[in-house]
Structure formats: structure tokens, C-alpha cells
Design an enzyme around this catalytic site. Structure first.
Site, PDB file in Angstrom:
ATOM      1  N   HIS A 375     -37.144  12.721 -29.559  1.00 23.48           N
ATOM      2  CA  HIS A 375     -36.919  13.888 -30.423  1.00 23.48           C
ATOM      3  C   HIS A 375     -38.289  14.392 -30.863  1.00 23.48           C
ATOM      4  O   HIS A 375     -39.132  13.592 -31.282  1.00 23.48           O
ATOM      5  CB  HIS A 375     -36.068  13.507 -31.635  1.00 23.48           C
ATOM      6  CG  HIS A 375     -35.568  14.703 -32.381  1.00 23.48           C
ATOM      7  ND1 HIS A 375     -36.398  15.490 -33.141  1.00 23.48           N
ATOM      8  CD2 HIS A 375     -34.338  15.269 -32.453  1.00 23.48           C
ATOM      9  CE1 HIS A 375     -35.685  16.484 -33.654  1.00 23.48           C
ATOM     10  NE2 HIS A 375     -34.437  16.374 -33.251  1.00 23.48           N
ATOM     11  N   GLU A 388     -33.377  19.760 -36.224  1.00 25.79           N
ATOM     12  CA  GLU A 388     -33.620  20.908 -35.359  1.00 25.79           C
ATOM     13  C   GLU A 388     -33.286  22.217 -36.080  1.00 25.79           C
ATOM     14  O   GLU A 388     -33.818  23.283 -35.752  1.00 25.79           O
ATOM     15  CB  GLU A 388     -32.708  20.770 -34.141  1.00 25.79           C
ATOM     16  CG  GLU A 388     -33.244  21.369 -32.878  1.00 25.79           C
ATOM     17  CD  GLU A 388     -32.730  20.600 -31.659  1.00 25.79           C
ATOM     18  OE1 GLU A 388     -31.515  20.555 -31.463  1.00 25.79           O
ATOM     19  OE2 GLU A 388     -33.552  20.054 -30.927  1.00 25.79           O
ATOM     20  N   ARG A 391     -36.128  24.421 -37.208  1.00 24.12           N
ATOM     21  CA  ARG A 391     -36.636  25.366 -36.199  1.00 24.12           C
ATOM     22  C   ARG A 391     -35.590  26.439 -35.908  1.00 24.12           C
ATOM     23  O   ARG A 391     -35.921  27.617 -35.775  1.00 24.12           O
ATOM     24  CB  ARG A 391     -37.013  24.612 -34.911  1.00 24.12           C
ATOM     25  CG  ARG A 391     -38.348  23.895 -35.017  1.00 24.12           C
ATOM     26  CD  ARG A 391     -38.564  22.970 -33.826  1.00 24.12           C
ATOM     27  NE  ARG A 391     -37.742  21.765 -33.939  1.00 24.12           N
ATOM     28  CZ  ARG A 391     -37.214  21.101 -32.921  1.00 24.12           C
ATOM     29  NH1 ARG A 391     -37.424  21.508 -31.689  1.00 24.12           N
ATOM     30  NH2 ARG A 391     -36.491  20.030 -33.124  1.00 24.12           N
ATOM     31  N   ARG A 412     -35.413  19.231 -26.031  1.00 29.63           N
ATOM     32  CA  ARG A 412     -36.195  18.213 -26.749  1.00 29.63           C
ATOM     33  C   ARG A 412     -37.254  17.557 -25.875  1.00 29.63           C
ATOM     34  O   ARG A 412     -38.354  17.265 -26.355  1.00 29.63           O
ATOM     35  CB  ARG A 412     -35.244  17.135 -27.282  1.00 29.63           C
ATOM     36  CG  ARG A 412     -34.373  17.675 -28.373  1.00 29.63           C
ATOM     37  CD  ARG A 412     -33.314  16.704 -28.773  1.00 29.63           C
ATOM     38  NE  ARG A 412     -32.598  17.249 -29.918  1.00 29.63           N
ATOM     39  CZ  ARG A 412     -31.510  16.707 -30.440  1.00 29.63           C
ATOM     40  NH1 ARG A 412     -30.999  15.615 -29.907  1.00 29.63           N
ATOM     41  NH2 ARG A 412     -30.933  17.246 -31.485  1.00 29.63           N
ATOM     42  N   HIS A 515     -34.888   8.827 -29.676  1.00 27.62           N
ATOM     43  CA  HIS A 515     -33.762   9.431 -30.370  1.00 27.62           C
ATOM     44  C   HIS A 515     -32.425   9.065 -29.750  1.00 27.62           C
ATOM     45  O   HIS A 515     -31.507   8.673 -30.449  1.00 27.62           O
ATOM     46  CB  HIS A 515     -33.950  10.947 -30.356  1.00 27.62           C
ATOM     47  CG  HIS A 515     -32.969  11.648 -31.214  1.00 27.62           C
ATOM     48  ND1 HIS A 515     -32.764  11.293 -32.526  1.00 27.62           N
ATOM     49  CD2 HIS A 515     -32.126  12.676 -30.969  1.00 27.62           C
ATOM     50  CE1 HIS A 515     -31.840  12.078 -33.057  1.00 27.62           C
ATOM     51  NE2 HIS A 515     -31.424  12.914 -32.130  1.00 27.62           N
ATOM     52  N   HIS A 516     -32.317   9.222 -28.451  1.00 28.20           N
ATOM     53  CA  HIS A 516     -31.002   9.013 -27.829  1.00 28.20           C
ATOM     54  C   HIS A 516     -31.182   8.332 -26.485  1.00 28.20           C
ATOM     55  O   HIS A 516     -32.055   8.709 -25.708  1.00 28.20           O
ATOM     56  CB  HIS A 516     -30.314  10.373 -27.625  1.00 28.20           C
ATOM     57  CG  HIS A 516     -28.855  10.262 -27.267  1.00 28.20           C
ATOM     58  ND1 HIS A 516     -27.843  10.348 -28.201  1.00 28.20           N
ATOM     59  CD2 HIS A 516     -28.250  10.055 -26.080  1.00 28.20           C
ATOM     60  CE1 HIS A 516     -26.675  10.205 -27.594  1.00 28.20           C
ATOM     61  NE2 HIS A 516     -26.889  10.035 -26.307  1.00 28.20           N
ATOM     62  N   ARG A 555     -30.286  15.102 -23.404  1.00 26.22           N
ATOM     63  CA  ARG A 555     -29.106  15.531 -24.157  1.00 26.22           C
ATOM     64  C   ARG A 555     -29.428  16.749 -25.015  1.00 26.22           C
ATOM     65  O   ARG A 555     -30.435  16.758 -25.717  1.00 26.22           O
ATOM     66  CB  ARG A 555     -28.613  14.397 -25.063  1.00 26.22           C
ATOM     67  CG  ARG A 555     -27.428  14.809 -25.906  1.00 26.22           C
ATOM     68  CD  ARG A 555     -26.916  13.672 -26.753  1.00 26.22           C
ATOM     69  NE  ARG A 555     -27.857  13.241 -27.763  1.00 26.22           N
ATOM     70  CZ  ARG A 555     -28.114  13.888 -28.895  1.00 26.22           C
ATOM     71  NH1 ARG A 555     -27.536  15.049 -29.165  1.00 26.22           N
ATOM     72  NH2 ARG A 555     -28.969  13.385 -29.769  1.00 26.22           N
TER      73      ARG A 555
END
Ligand code: ADP
Length: 580
Positions: A375, A388, A391, A412, A515-516, A555
Site C-alpha cells: 500500500h 486512499e 487522495r 497501488r 497490505h494484502h 488488488r
């Protein structure tokens, strides 16, 4: 900052230190210190006799449900038991835990304590613990993990009248889902129609495939998109409305659905899911970690688990794995991606990949396991993710030279890579008071002192050691782009509704964080776990971050929540059908 409000110091204090016996550890009394936690003020009140800490009370109502709240609930007892403030932080609630430990230390020092001496005399926290029992449970379905996917499956199972248990290894529910700040992607929803937003399932599929570098399993993506509007309706039906629709990175249309009041989608849904389970009379078995899947004649038929005071053998017709990803397990992610060693993580502490390891042990296939998303906006000292939406609402990113370097709402992976390509490998996210007034999440960043604030852009630049004329020019150019609705530098087309012109101005230094984990166990569109030959493993289902294939190589923001609700529901439906 901390404020000492020493209260109720008992009469012994008046008689002075001279009255304290030679080996006394404290001046008896109650000492109170107020400090700043993750979500707001916390008050720590410590009561001592001359030789013992007799009570530690902590109040802090605004802590994050689940994480900080557990720190507030547990650390007082731990300090009292250990007789020193230096106890282990509650993992995942480091900010709150550290604040509590520091405040308790300050209170005890006010009571005259020598903390090193307390540490030397630390008492064993396990003293008096009961002997573990062996217990057996017979049920129809076991759901492993009470994050978003697990709780969705549990609500579905209860709605269908099934007998089931749901296990959660942490002392609280929610997992990574609690941390989801943006919203849930869904197409052709009634909210979009009511707001005149045109969107299609096909466009949602195309965006997700493109965002995932076409690595995604197209059938899973089609299932995700085609069932997303129904998932929004189902959330409505349990009182979890997500009516605020806006743009998010990588989406062609306004598609990300968020709570009305601007609060983070994850905390909102976790609250709704857990209160729904409460109302339904479902008790999540907390502090209970599944360790192994049971198999008989090639079919999964239960789990072994370790609870706080018992070892469980749970027999069931079906198991649903909803254990989340492995972004909090450095050994595991560096096994698949050695280049990520030492990278900070935004993940909840339970995201250690247990479900992936357990499924693999019974023959499950893994897919895209090395696909790990960074991220781009993570504050590095606290690992706090800057949503997010900042932004999306109009913030920009600048480098140490005060210059923009990327379309801030690119996917990302692209934004993270652009940050790492800057000489300093970090950037600043810049916004103004207008954004702060319109996005609740920002308050948390300000309260935690993550923001640098200034009345003018020049002053802000000076505080950040950025050439002032550069930052002033960047802001002026950007505001012109917003006025013209055209980003001549980087082609940004979304999040351009608010010029950055309302002082004070704010900056947060950020860099990428893990992050993921996009990869995981391979499933089909019925959420059945597949073996290495591509056949379903009878009795084993999975949903959410434990699975791979939905998100491909990257993602999109808003797709994790779509994934847990859509596939959480499908996993439950498939498991229920399998039990019949
Ligand atoms: P998802 O978004 O896929 O629902 P989350 O991270 O939100 O994933 O939730 C996963 C949950 O599973 C977390 O609360 C985590 O603590 C829990 N969990 C992980 N491993 C186990 C395990 N072995 N036993 C029980 N619960 C687990």
C-alpha cells in the site's frame, strides 16, 4: 501530551517520604495520568500500597473497537499481575498499548517507584492458570476465523438454521477487515442507480482484470462482480448500509460504497456483523486457534483447535476457512518474496497464513502465492495506513523536492513503485483544512501527531525541509489542473473536485507497507477448495484473503470487502448445500 493529575494521594503522602519504611516500593495512594491513545484520550489510574500495585484502571472509550479496546481492557490486569508496568503490548494495538504502559510508568514513578526494581521482581503472569481439558464438539459446520468473510458466513449459516461453531484465535473479532478504510466495490447497485451513476458488471470485471494485470481467474472475477449488487442488498438487510458511492483507484466509474458518516468501512461492518451475531445468539469462540484439519476418507471432517483452557476436537460435515492472509507473518512472506524483508506491515496480527498452511497439509493447491500488495501510503513509525480516500478526496503526493511524481490514484502497485523510485524512497501526502473537515479518518492522523501542519504552503515546505518555491509552484499548478479538470502532468482524472487552497495545510510522510496477500488457496466459483489436480476437496470451503485468484497480481481498493461479502456468502451456501 501527557498531563499528570495526581489524585487522592492518601494521607501517607502528607506524612512524607520519611514515613515510608526502608523497603517500601511506593508512596501509597492513587495516581492518575491522562495520555493520548490511538483514537482519543486514555486515563490510567494506579493505586498502590507501600509494597504492592493493588489496582490499575484504564478508561478510553474512543479506542478502535477490537484492538485498542482490548489493550484498554487487558493491560490493567496484566500490570497488576506482573507488578510492573513493563508488560507485553497487545499485538495489533501497539499505539494504545505503548500509551498505556508509558502512562502507568509515569504514574508509578510519581508514586516513587524504581521501575528497574519492579522489573527485577516481576511476577509470573501464568501463576494460578488452570489445567487444560480435552473437549469434543459435534456440529455441522466449523468456520475458522472471525473476520469479515467468517462473520458473513456465520450470519448466513444462522439464517439457514444450521448448527455451527466459529473460531477466532485472537481475543477480538474483525481481523484485517477492521482495518479496511475505503469501502466496498459493487456494480449495478440500487445506490448507484438512485444517484444516477452508470456502471456495469462487465466494466467492474474489466477494471478488476486490468488492475490485477490479467493474472486473476476470470471466472472468480465474474462471480465477484455479478454478485456484488446482491451482496449490497444483503448488507442492507442486516442493517449495514453503504450508501456513499465514490471513485477509487483503478475504477472507471464511481463504484466504491462506504458508510454514510464517512467512517471506515471495515470497522463499520465488523460492528454490524458482530452485533448481528450477538442478536442471533451466536457466540464466537475467542482465543481459540485452529491448528489442523481433520480428514477421513479424503473428506475434511473437522478441526483440532486450542482454546484458552481446553484443546478441542471439533467434528463437522464441512469446514469453511476464513483465516485471512499472511501479511503479518514475515517468515512466510519472505519465504515467497525475499525482497520484502524488513518492510512494515499494515496487517492485523492474526494474518499469519494459518489457513493456507492447514489447507496445504490436506492437499490444497495454492495460487499466486508470491503476489503481495504494497500500500503506497503507510506512515512508517506507526504502520498506520493513510486511507486512499485522502487522495480520492483531492490530496496529492510530493517528493522531498516538493514535486508530484505520479498520478496519485494509479493502482497501488504503480504508486508504491513510483515512491520507491524516488531517491529518498518516501513521499509526503499533502492536503488542506477542507479535506480534513470532510473526511473523518483524518482526525485520527492528527490526534496521533502524524501530521505536520502550517498556515501557509511556504511554512509547510520549511517544516518538511522542502524548497518552498517548489512546493508553492506544485500546489499552484495542481489547483490549476483542478480548475481545468485536466492533469497535464500525470493524466490524473479522478479525485479532482477540491483544490488545495484552504489553510492550514497538512503533510504526512509516507512510504509503502505490506497490505494484502493476493495469493492463497485455490478455489472455484462455489468457494470449494481445490486440490493440486484441480478437484474439490470434499468438505472444505474457503473465502476472503485466505484464497487466491480473485485479485491476480494487484488488488483494487474496495475489492477486498467485495471479496469477503460475496465469497463469504457463497462459501456458506456451498457448505450448507454440502451438509445436506
Ligand atoms: P478476511 O478479510 O478474509 O475475512 P480477516 O483478516 O478480516 O480476513 O479475518 C481473518 C480472521 O481469522 C482474523 O480475525 C484472524 O485472527 C483469524 N484467524 C487466523 N488464523 C486463525 C486460526 N488458526 N484459528 C482461528 N482464527 C484464525
Amino acid at each position: 501530551m501527557k498531563k499528570l493529575i495526581c489524585l487522592l494521594v492518601s494521607f501517607l503522602l502528607l506524612t512524607g517520604m520519611c514515613a515510608v519504611a526502608e523497603e517500601a516500593l511506593f508512596t501509597p495512594g492513587t495516581y492518575e495520568v491522562e495520555t493520548q491513545g490511538f483514537g482519543g484520550p486514555i486515563t490510567v489510574s494506579v493505586t498502590v500500597t507501600d509494597s504492592e500495585i493493588t489496582d490499575v484502571s484504564i478508561t478510553g472509550d474512543q479506542e478502535t473497537p477490537g484492538l485498542g479496546a482490548v489493550a484498554v481492557a487487558n493491560l490493567g490486569d496484566a500490570i497488576e499481575k506482573a507488578q510492573t508496568p513493563n508488560v507485553e503490548a497487545v499485538s495489533g494495538a501497539t499505539v494504545s498499548s505503548n500509551a498505556i504502559i508509558a502512562a502507568a510508568t509515569e504514574a508509578l514513578e510519581s508514586a516513587g517507584a524504581d521501575i528497574a526494581k519492579l522489573d527485577a521482581q516481576r511476577r509470573d503472569l501464568t501463576e494460578g492458570e488452570t489445567v487444560r481439558e480435552d473437549k469434543t464438539i459435534d456440529t455441522e459446520i466449523v468456520i475458522v476465523g472471525a473476520g469479515g468473510a467468517g462473520m458473513t458466513a456465520a450470519i448466513m449459516a444462522r439464517q439457514a438454521g444450521k448448527d455451527f461453531v466459529i473460531l477466532e484465535k485472537m481475543p477480538y473479532v474483525g481481523g484485517n477487515t477492521t482495518k479496511a478504510t475505503g469501502g466496498m466495490n459493487a456494480a449495478e447497485t440500487h445506490y448507484q442507480k438512485e444517484q444516477g451513476i452508470e456502471d456495469t458488471v462487465a466494466q467492474f470485471v474489466e477494471d478488476t482484470m486490468k488492475g490485477g494485470h490479467q493474472l486473476n481467474n476470470p471466472d472468480l472475477v465474474q462471480t465477484l462482480a455479478a454478485n456484488s449488487a446482491a451482496a449490497i442488498d444483503w448488507l442492507d438487510s442486516i442493517g449495514a448500509q453503504l450508501p456513499k458511492v465514490s471513485f477509487s483507484g483503478g475504477a472507471t466509474n464511481a463504484r466504491i460504497h462506504a458508510p454514510e458518516d464517512g467512517s471506515g468501512v471495515g470497522g463499520y461492518l465488523v460492528d454490524k456483523f458482530s452485533s448481528t451475531l450477538d442478536e442471533m445468539g451466536v457466540q464466537v469462540m475467542l482465543n481459540t486457534r485452529a491448528t489442523e484439519l481433520l480428514v477421513e476418507d479424503g473428506a475434511v471432517c473437522g478441526v483440532l483447535a486450542e482454546g484458552p483452557d481446553a484443546n478441542y476436537t471439533i467434528h463437522a460435515k464441512a469446514v469453511i476457512l476464513t483465516t485471512g492472509g499472511f501479511g503479518a507473518n514475515e517468515d512466510m512472506y519472505t519465504q515467497y518474496r525475499p525482497d520484502l524483508k524488513g518492510t512494515v506491515t499494515t496487517n492485523a496480527p492474526g494474518a499469519t497464513g494459518d489457513g493456507i498452511v492447514m489447507a496445504q497439509a490436506v492437499g490444497a493447491d495454492l495460487v499466486d502465492i508470491e503476489q503481495i500488495q504494497l500500500h503506497p501510503t503507510v506512515e512508517q513509525t506507526t504502520s498506520m495506513l493513510i486511507t486512499e480516500s485522502v487522495r480520492g478526496d483531492g490530496a496529492i503526493l510530493v517528493n522531498q523536492q516538493g514535486e508530484r511524481f505520479i498520478n496519485e490514484l494509479e493502482t497501488r502497485d504503480v504508486v508504491s513503485a513510483a515512491e520507491l523510485a524516488q531517491p529518498e524512497q518516501y513521499a509526503y501526502i499533502i492536503f488542506d483544512q477542507y479535506l480534513r473537515d470532510n473526511l473523518k479518518a483524518i482526525e485520527k492522523y492528527v490526534k496521533n501527531n502524524l501530521t505536520v501542519q502550517a498556515d501557509t504552503i511556504e511554512e509547510l515546505a520549511t517544516s518538511l525541509n522542502i524548497p518552498a518555491e517548489n512546493l508553492a509552484k506544485t500546489l499552484a499548478d495542481w489547483n490549476q489542473c483542478v480548475a481545468n479538470q485536466e492533469d497535464t502532468l500525470f493524466g490524473r482524472t479522478t479525485g479532482m473536485n477540491n483544490p488545495l487552497e484552504t489553510p492550514p495545510y497538512y503533510a504526512i510522510q509516507i512510504a509503502p507497507g505490506i497490505h494484502h496477500t493476493m495469493g492463497g488457496v485455490r478455489i472455484n466459483t462455489s468457494a470449494e477448495v481445490l486440490n493440486t489436480e484441480g478437484n474439490p476437496i470434499p468438505g472444505l470451503f474457503a473465502a476472503g484473503e485466505v484464497t487466491g485468484g480473485v485479485h491476480g497480481g494487484n488488488r483494487l481498493g474496495g475489492n477486498a470487502v467485495a471479496d469477503i461479502v460475496v465469497f463469504g456468502r457463497i462459501a456458506a451456501e456451498s457448505a450448507i448445500a454440502f451438509c445436506k
